[in-house]
Scaffold this active site. Structure first.
Site, PDB file in Angstrom:
ATOM      1  N   ASP A  21     -26.198 125.741 -22.743  1.00  0.00           N
ATOM      2  CA  ASP A  21     -27.585 125.574 -22.311  1.00  0.00           C
ATOM      3  C   ASP A  21     -28.142 126.910 -21.838  1.00  0.00           C
ATOM      4  O   ASP A  21     -27.755 127.412 -20.786  1.00  0.00           O
ATOM      5  CB  ASP A  21     -27.626 124.533 -21.182  1.00  0.00           C
ATOM      6  CG  ASP A  21     -29.024 124.368 -20.619  1.00  0.00           C
ATOM      7  OD1 ASP A  21     -29.995 124.773 -21.301  1.00  0.00           O
ATOM      8  OD2 ASP A  21     -29.140 123.819 -19.502  1.00  0.00           O
ATOM      9  N   ASP A  25     -31.887 123.327 -18.576  1.00  0.00           N
ATOM     10  CA  ASP A  25     -32.359 121.961 -18.332  1.00  0.00           C
ATOM     11  C   ASP A  25     -31.241 120.918 -18.454  1.00  0.00           C
ATOM     12  O   ASP A  25     -31.502 119.718 -18.471  1.00  0.00           O
ATOM     13  CB  ASP A  25     -33.512 121.615 -19.286  1.00  0.00           C
ATOM     14  CG  ASP A  25     -33.068 121.663 -20.746  1.00  0.00           C
ATOM     15  OD1 ASP A  25     -31.905 122.035 -21.018  1.00  0.00           O
ATOM     16  OD2 ASP A  25     -33.884 121.325 -21.622  1.00  0.00           O
ATOM     17  N   ASP A  29     -28.999 124.232 -26.347  1.00  0.00           N
ATOM     18  CA  ASP A  29     -30.178 124.560 -27.161  1.00  0.00           C
ATOM     19  C   ASP A  29     -29.855 125.688 -28.140  1.00  0.00           C
ATOM     20  O   ASP A  29     -28.757 126.243 -28.131  1.00  0.00           O
ATOM     21  CB  ASP A  29     -31.365 124.927 -26.251  1.00  0.00           C
ATOM     22  CG  ASP A  29     -30.945 125.851 -25.115  1.00  0.00           C
ATOM     23  OD1 ASP A  29     -30.145 126.770 -25.376  1.00  0.00           O
ATOM     24  OD2 ASP A  29     -31.390 125.643 -23.967  1.00  0.00           O
ATOM     25  N   ASP A 205     -25.499 113.372 -44.052  1.00  0.00           N
ATOM     26  CA  ASP A 205     -25.127 112.249 -43.187  1.00  0.00           C
ATOM     27  C   ASP A 205     -25.095 110.932 -43.981  1.00  0.00           C
ATOM     28  O   ASP A 205     -26.011 110.671 -44.776  1.00  0.00           O
ATOM     29  CB  ASP A 205     -26.196 112.167 -42.074  1.00  0.00           C
ATOM     30  CG  ASP A 205     -25.840 111.223 -40.960  1.00  0.00           C
ATOM     31  OD1 ASP A 205     -24.837 111.458 -40.275  1.00  0.00           O
ATOM     32  OD2 ASP A 205     -26.586 110.239 -40.758  1.00  0.00           O
ATOM     33  N   GLU A 269     -20.718 113.442 -45.840  1.00  0.00           N
ATOM     34  CA  GLU A 269     -20.006 112.473 -45.000  1.00  0.00           C
ATOM     35  C   GLU A 269     -19.890 111.198 -45.826  1.00  0.00           C
ATOM     36  O   GLU A 269     -20.853 110.438 -45.958  1.00  0.00           O
ATOM     37  CB  GLU A 269     -20.782 112.198 -43.702  1.00  0.00           C
ATOM     38  CG  GLU A 269     -19.972 111.299 -42.783  1.00  0.00           C
ATOM     39  CD  GLU A 269     -20.808 110.491 -41.792  1.00  0.00           C
ATOM     40  OE1 GLU A 269     -20.261 110.068 -40.772  1.00  0.00           O
ATOM     41  OE2 GLU A 269     -22.009 110.261 -42.044  1.00  0.00           O
TER      42      GLU A 269
HETATM   43  C1  GLC Z   1     -23.185 109.678 -39.111  1.00  0.00           C
HETATM   44  C2  GLC Z   1     -23.191 110.608 -37.932  1.00  0.00           C
HETATM   45  C3  GLC Z   1     -23.232 109.775 -36.690  1.00  0.00           C
HETATM   46  C4  GLC Z   1     -24.506 108.967 -36.697  1.00  0.00           C
HETATM   47  C5  GLC Z   1     -24.619 108.135 -37.967  1.00  0.00           C
HETATM   48  C6  GLC Z   1     -26.007 107.622 -38.171  1.00  0.00           C
HETATM   49  O1  GLC Z   1     -22.049 108.889 -39.160  1.00  0.00           O
HETATM   50  O2  GLC Z   1     -22.101 111.457 -37.983  1.00  0.00           O
HETATM   51  O3  GLC Z   1     -23.168 110.545 -35.520  1.00  0.00           O
HETATM   52  O4  GLC Z   1     -24.528 108.103 -35.601  1.00  0.00           O
HETATM   53  O5  GLC Z   1     -24.326 108.906 -39.110  1.00  0.00           O
HETATM   54  O6  GLC Z   1     -26.878 108.666 -38.511  1.00  0.00           O
END
Ligand code: GLC
Length: 563
Positions: A21, A25, A29, A205, A269
């Site tokens: 940080d 705050d 960041d 993601d 992912e």
């Molecule tokens: C992926 C991310 C996770 C998030 C999910 C929904 O699995 O790594 O952190 O909650 O997608 O976006």
């Protein structure tokens, strides 16, 4: 120019709200990342993956994006991002950003427009709305409860009474309708925006989730998905995951990434079984690589490790993709915690203060041994922030402090992921371990003084020093671009060589001897035999006698001189 840098890269994941940080705050960041770039480059990683920093109401730690081409003020400004990119590049660090295409935030302009418009409108067709008296099917949210919510709860309009919207995650994260060309074009523009800025790639993601089975059939799990949440459960053959048409999306993105010089990369992912179905996302005209979650979840067992490593190399190799290796991320328990439990322990519901706690000593030994295993493997490796400090999860966190939506959505049955997201400890004797002058957004444990970066830098046997040394040697020995050959070894020892470097991992409960004439390059317990190893940033190759001993839960890198 190394256009294939990602094939053997070590990529460090930053979860920005918990990294450092700068503004004071209590929340990390972008300037905080800039402050620590020298630290990151001294660690020896090649690239950074930065978890979302976009404007977001943060119901799910920023994975609920309300504006894709901007920076949330809590993290800074676009000028800060530009500076971060430039200063990373000037240190030779690549930057990968997180792209969240499965859903937007419910505060995104599109979703607000959809709610304001009528059923059947163009605005609504960008999301997944269904007309039904009851939830349209039995799909459960990944965070607990139904994956459907009533539209009327948000609009209050009578005509919305029997309309539902889909959210595979929290109700604040409505799923986009990827059959709609508006959505496809929108994301190509988003990618283009960041590519034009000069980012080196994207972490995609929930890459397996964008297309749903158009018949919306019930799934096998229903709302009780947590009952099945073992490694084989939710990720094979689900009607909302891994539909064949999803690959078209990544082909169009790859096409765009290839138009840049050098071409930009994507890592997915992808929670999909069997492994071949996951590697299919890394075919030559799609993404460049996918995360290896089988490796992440593998117990400390030579047979299972060997099986998963062999399978990964075979299956990824078949599509021409490098395998990836990962021990932790922001959705998982940290390696030290997971490996501190016996194999087979059910950890999917998270760990609370009243649960059996891991054996932290064994956990750390194994996490360090697993690091040396991971870094000796060919391919690329991902490191989650704080793993280089051997951090434990904050398993004793007060339940009242939790932020993960899972805790509330499962009626306090599943604790969720906060324990690994605790702000990093930088210095000893400072408030909040130097992370911030203000109270951090998630509490930190009170016993982390020994684990701070400041403290570990002074100790040549610290986990931080082991990371620096092993990353340096991985590069020197070109392990990422090498190849693996299995070797014979005593029972329960995983043994292979990559080029001239041999790696033995002792997963048994007995010490074993390395072959006669072995010369130890690095041990996961550090360099106890090397009295001059006082400064961890300076490499130090220890040697030992003719037949060094490999203790249980230890990995050694060595060369053979008797050939
Ligand atoms: C992926 C991310 C996770 C998030 C999910 C929904 O699995 O790594 O952190 O909650 O997608 O976006």
């Amino acid at each position: 120019m190394d256009i294939d840098w990602w094939k053997d890269a070590v990529i460090y994941q930053i979860y920005p709200r918990s990294f450092f940080d700068h503004s004071g705050d209590g929340m990390g960041d972008l300037q905080g990342i800039i402050d620590k770039l020298d630290y990151l480059s001294s660690l020896g990683v090649d690239a950074l993956w930065i978890s979302p920093f976009y404007p977001s109401p943060a119901f799910d730690g920023g994975y609920d994006v309300s504006e894709y081409c901007d920076i949330d003020p809590v993290f800074g400004t676009m000028a800060d991002f530009d500076q971060l990119l430039e200063e990373s590049h000037s240190r030779g660090l690549k930057v990968i950003i997180d792209l969240v295409p499965n859903h937007t935030s419910w505060s995104h302009a599109w979703f607000k427009e959809a709610l304001g418009d009528s059923p059947g409108s163009r605005a609504r067709s960008r999301y997944v709305f269904r007309y039904s008296q009851n939830p349209p099917n039995n799909w459960g949210s990944m965070f607990g409860g139904s994956a459907w919510s009533r539209v009327q709860e948000l609009t209050g309009k009578a005509e919305d009474r029997d309309w539902w919207y889909l959210h595979l995650f929290s109700s604040q994260q409505p799923d986009l309708n990827w059959g709609n060309p508006d959505v496809q074009e929108f994301f190509l523009d988003i990618l283009g925006f960041w590519l034009d800025k000069g980012v080196d790639g994207f972490r995609v993601d929930v890459a397996h989730g964008l297309i749903k089975n158009p018949a919306f059939p019930d799934d096998k799990l229903g709302l009780e998905r947590w009952e099945y949440a073992d490694a084989n459960g939710p990720y094979s053959n689900q009607p909302y995951y891994d539909q064949d048409r999803v690959h078209e999306i990544y082909r169009s993105w790859r096409h765009l990434c290839n138009r840049y010089n050098p071409p930009r990369m994507m890592v997915g992912e992808v929670w999909v079984r069997p492994r071949e179905r996951a590697s299919a996302y890394a075919r030559p005209d799609e993404m460049h690589q996918v995360f290896n979650f089988d490796f992440l979840h593998c117990p400390f067992d030579y047979r299972l490790l060997r099986q998963i490593i062999t399978e990964s190399l075979r299956v990824d190799g078949a599509v021409g993709a490098p395998s990836t290796w990962v021990l932790a991320n922001h959705d998982q328990l940290r390696a030290r915690t997971r490996l501190g439990y016996p194999a087979g322990a059910m950890l999917e519901r998270g760990i609370g203060a009243g649960d059996p706690q891991p054996d932290w000593e064994i956990g750390l030994l194994r996490a360090r041994a697993a690091l040396l295993l991971m870094l000796a493997l060919p391919g690329s490796a991902y490191i989650f922030q704080g793993e280089e400090l051997g951090l434990p999860d904050f398993t004793m966190m007060d339940d009242a402090a939790r932020r993960d939506p899972t805790w509330e959505r499962t009626n306090h049955q599943v604790r969720g992921r906060d324990s690994s997201r605790v702000p990093l400890p930088w210095s000893t004797g400072r408030p909040n371990y130097g992370f911030s002058d203000a109270k951090p957004w998630l509490p930190q444990p009170s016993d982390w003084d020994d684990l701070t970066v400041e403290n570990q830098e002074k100790d040549a046997d610290s986990t931080l020093c082991l990371y620096r040394e092993s990353l340096r040697l991985r590069k020197e020995w070109q392990l990422g671009s090498g190849s693996l050959t299995w070797d014979n070894a005593p029972t329960r020892v995983l043994a292979f060589h990559n080029g001239q470097l041999h790696c033995w991992v002792n997963t048994s409960i007995l010490p074993v001897n390395l072959p006669p004439g072995s010369q130890v390059i690095l041990s996961s317990t550090g360099h106890p035999e090397s009295p001059d190893a006082v400064n961890c940033s300076v490499g130090n190759s220890a040697t030992s006698g003719s037949s060094p001993v490999l203790e249980p839960n230890v990995t050694m890198w060595f060369t053979r001189v008797d050939k």
